[in-house]
Design a protein around this motif. Sequence first.
Motif, PDB file in Angstrom:
ATOM      1  N   LEU A  62     -48.457  26.732  36.977  1.00  0.00           N
ATOM      2  CA  LEU A  62     -49.017  26.463  38.309  1.00  0.00           C
ATOM      3  C   LEU A  62     -50.123  27.465  38.628  1.00  0.00           C
ATOM      4  CD1 LEU A  62     -48.848  24.907  41.040  1.00  0.00           C
ATOM      5  CD2 LEU A  62     -47.148  26.615  41.746  1.00  0.00           C
ATOM      6  N   ALA A  63     -49.875  28.727  38.360  1.00  0.00           N
ATOM      7  CA  ALA A  63     -50.868  29.768  38.652  1.00  0.00           C
ATOM      8  C   ALA A  63     -52.135  29.588  37.824  1.00  0.00           C
ATOM      9  CB  ALA A  63     -50.267  31.148  38.400  1.00  0.00           C
ATOM     10  N   PHE A  64     -51.977  29.338  36.517  1.00  0.00           N
ATOM     11  CA  PHE A  64     -53.161  29.214  35.658  1.00  0.00           C
ATOM     12  C   PHE A  64     -53.969  27.962  35.966  1.00  0.00           C
ATOM     13  CE2 PHE A  64     -50.449  31.811  32.630  1.00  0.00           C
ATOM     14  CZ  PHE A  64     -51.094  33.005  32.923  1.00  0.00           C
ATOM     15  N   SER A  65     -53.319  26.900  36.425  1.00  0.00           N
ATOM     16  CA  SER A  65     -54.070  25.676  36.744  1.00  0.00           C
ATOM     17  C   SER A  65     -54.667  25.716  38.141  1.00  0.00           C
ATOM     18  CB  SER A  65     -53.187  24.439  36.580  1.00  0.00           C
ATOM     19  OG  SER A  65     -52.058  24.499  37.416  1.00  0.00           O
ATOM     20  N   SER A  66     -53.984  26.311  39.097  1.00  0.00           N
ATOM     21  CA  SER A  66     -54.474  26.274  40.486  1.00  0.00           C
ATOM     22  C   SER A  66     -55.492  27.366  40.798  1.00  0.00           C
ATOM     23  CB  SER A  66     -53.304  26.363  41.469  1.00  0.00           C
ATOM     24  OG  SER A  66     -52.672  27.614  41.399  1.00  0.00           O
ATOM     25  N   ASN A  67     -55.647  28.332  39.909  1.00  0.00           N
ATOM     26  CA  ASN A  67     -56.587  29.432  40.157  1.00  0.00           C
ATOM     27  C   ASN A  67     -57.780  29.442  39.212  1.00  0.00           C
ATOM     28  OD1 ASN A  67     -55.434  31.339  42.314  1.00  0.00           O
ATOM     29  ND2 ASN A  67     -53.667  30.887  41.025  1.00  0.00           N
ATOM     30  N   ASN A  68     -57.867  28.468  38.303  1.00  0.00           N
ATOM     31  CA  ASN A  68     -58.888  28.563  37.256  1.00  0.00           C
ATOM     32  C   ASN A  68     -60.286  28.115  37.670  1.00  0.00           C
ATOM     33  OD1 ASN A  68     -59.074  25.741  36.811  1.00  0.00           O
ATOM     34  ND2 ASN A  68     -57.464  25.796  35.251  1.00  0.00           N
ATOM     35  N   THR A  69     -60.485  27.843  38.963  1.00  0.00           N
ATOM     36  CA  THR A  69     -61.844  27.587  39.481  1.00  0.00           C
ATOM     37  C   THR A  69     -62.369  28.806  40.249  1.00  0.00           C
ATOM     38  OG1 THR A  69     -61.022  26.604  41.525  1.00  0.00           O
ATOM     39  CG2 THR A  69     -61.433  25.098  39.667  1.00  0.00           C
ATOM     40  N   ASP A  70     -61.613  29.905  40.225  1.00  0.00           N
ATOM     41  CA  ASP A  70     -61.907  31.170  40.912  1.00  0.00           C
ATOM     42  C   ASP A  70     -61.600  31.118  42.399  1.00  0.00           C
ATOM     43  OD1 ASP A  70     -62.495  33.892  40.773  1.00  0.00           O
ATOM     44  OD2 ASP A  70     -64.628  33.594  41.173  1.00  0.00           O
ATOM     45  N   ASP A  71     -61.031  30.022  42.887  1.00  0.00           N
ATOM     46  CA  ASP A  71     -60.556  29.948  44.265  1.00  0.00           C
ATOM     47  C   ASP A  71     -59.071  30.303  44.251  1.00  0.00           C
ATOM     48  OD1 ASP A  71     -63.013  29.098  45.433  1.00  0.00           O
ATOM     49  OD2 ASP A  71     -62.646  27.110  44.585  1.00  0.00           O
ATOM     50  N   ALA A  72     -58.730  31.468  44.798  1.00  0.00           N
ATOM     51  CA  ALA A  72     -57.366  31.983  44.707  1.00  0.00           C
ATOM     52  C   ALA A  72     -56.391  31.135  45.514  1.00  0.00           C
ATOM     53  CB  ALA A  72     -57.320  33.434  45.184  1.00  0.00           C
ATOM     54  N   SER A  73     -55.266  30.830  44.876  1.00  0.00           N
ATOM     55  CA  SER A  73     -54.191  30.053  45.497  1.00  0.00           C
ATOM     56  C   SER A  73     -52.867  30.767  45.237  1.00  0.00           C
ATOM     57  CB  SER A  73     -54.107  28.653  44.885  1.00  0.00           C
ATOM     58  OG  SER A  73     -55.269  27.921  45.124  1.00  0.00           O
ATOM     59  N   VAL A  74     -51.943  30.612  46.167  1.00  0.00           N
ATOM     60  CA  VAL A  74     -50.597  31.175  46.000  1.00  0.00           C
ATOM     61  C   VAL A  74     -49.581  30.063  46.229  1.00  0.00           C
ATOM     62  CG1 VAL A  74     -51.243  33.534  46.638  1.00  0.00           C
ATOM     63  CG2 VAL A  74     -50.498  31.937  48.414  1.00  0.00           C
ATOM     64  N   ALA A  75     -48.431  30.189  45.588  1.00  0.00           N
ATOM     65  CA  ALA A  75     -47.384  29.172  45.730  1.00  0.00           C
ATOM     66  C   ALA A  75     -46.876  29.141  47.162  1.00  0.00           C
ATOM     67  CB  ALA A  75     -46.237  29.459  44.768  1.00  0.00           C
ATOM     68  N   LEU A  76     -46.754  27.948  47.689  1.00  0.00           N
ATOM     69  CA  LEU A  76     -46.254  27.719  49.044  1.00  0.00           C
ATOM     70  C   LEU A  76     -44.849  27.124  48.995  1.00  0.00           C
ATOM     71  CD1 LEU A  76     -47.123  27.807  52.052  1.00  0.00           C
ATOM     72  CD2 LEU A  76     -48.093  25.530  51.719  1.00  0.00           C
ATOM     73  N   ILE A 130     -56.089  30.627  49.639  1.00  0.00           N
ATOM     74  CA  ILE A 130     -56.172  31.772  50.548  1.00  0.00           C
ATOM     75  C   ILE A 130     -57.584  32.152  50.974  1.00  0.00           C
ATOM     76  CG2 ILE A 130     -53.955  32.672  49.772  1.00  0.00           C
ATOM     77  CD1 ILE A 130     -55.503  34.794  48.158  1.00  0.00           C
ATOM     78  N   GLY A 131     -58.590  31.449  50.465  1.00  0.00           N
ATOM     79  CA  GLY A 131     -59.964  31.712  50.896  1.00  0.00           C
ATOM     80  C   GLY A 131     -60.586  32.936  50.251  1.00  0.00           C
ATOM     81  N   LYS A 132     -60.073  33.338  49.093  1.00  0.00           N
ATOM     82  CA  LYS A 132     -60.628  34.482  48.354  1.00  0.00           C
ATOM     83  C   LYS A 132     -60.882  34.057  46.916  1.00  0.00           C
ATOM     84  CE  LYS A 132     -58.289  37.877  51.189  1.00  0.00           C
ATOM     85  NZ  LYS A 132     -57.373  38.999  51.234  1.00  0.00           N
ATOM     86  N   LYS A 133     -61.642  34.864  46.212  1.00  0.00           N
ATOM     87  CA  LYS A 133     -61.929  34.618  44.813  1.00  0.00           C
ATOM     88  C   LYS A 133     -60.956  35.401  43.935  1.00  0.00           C
ATOM     89  CE  LYS A 133     -65.408  31.909  45.501  1.00  0.00           C
ATOM     90  NZ  LYS A 133     -65.195  30.486  45.306  1.00  0.00           N
TER      91      LYS A 133
END
Length: 137
Positions: A62-76, A130-133
């Motif tokens: 989940l982390a490697f797929s949801s963050n690989n565009t440089d838009d940081a995401s965290v599990a909800l 989260i609106g960060k890179k």
Amino acid sequence: MSPHELAEYMLQQDEFSKWMGIRLIEVRERYCLIEMPIKAEMINGLRTVHGGVTFALADSALAFSSNNTDDASVALHCAMNFTKAVKLGDTLTAESILISDTRKTGVYDISIKNQHGDLVGSFRGTVYKIGKKVTSL
């Protein structure tokens, strides 16, 4: 950076995923396929893999797929179904596929399979953007 390069960047900082022996097999925008060998330290008292290990593999996908565009995401929110026991000597793959994408969230389905292609778990994860890179954290 390409999606694969971003996933490699994340993996280099992820001591837990490295301890688990995770390897990146294929990474595309909002998609990944990773692999992990089962080690003796992952076995529980019933001589099968501790469910938390399988969950952690899916969480890493989940982390490697949801963050690989440089838009940081965290599990909800994450939910997992365990469909078959995993044993010492198995090699697992986790394939993460984006199924829903909005401005602030993403939903991914992750299938976990053993080396024979048997489904051992299914995982659905929702992430919050989260609106960060990733590269600036």
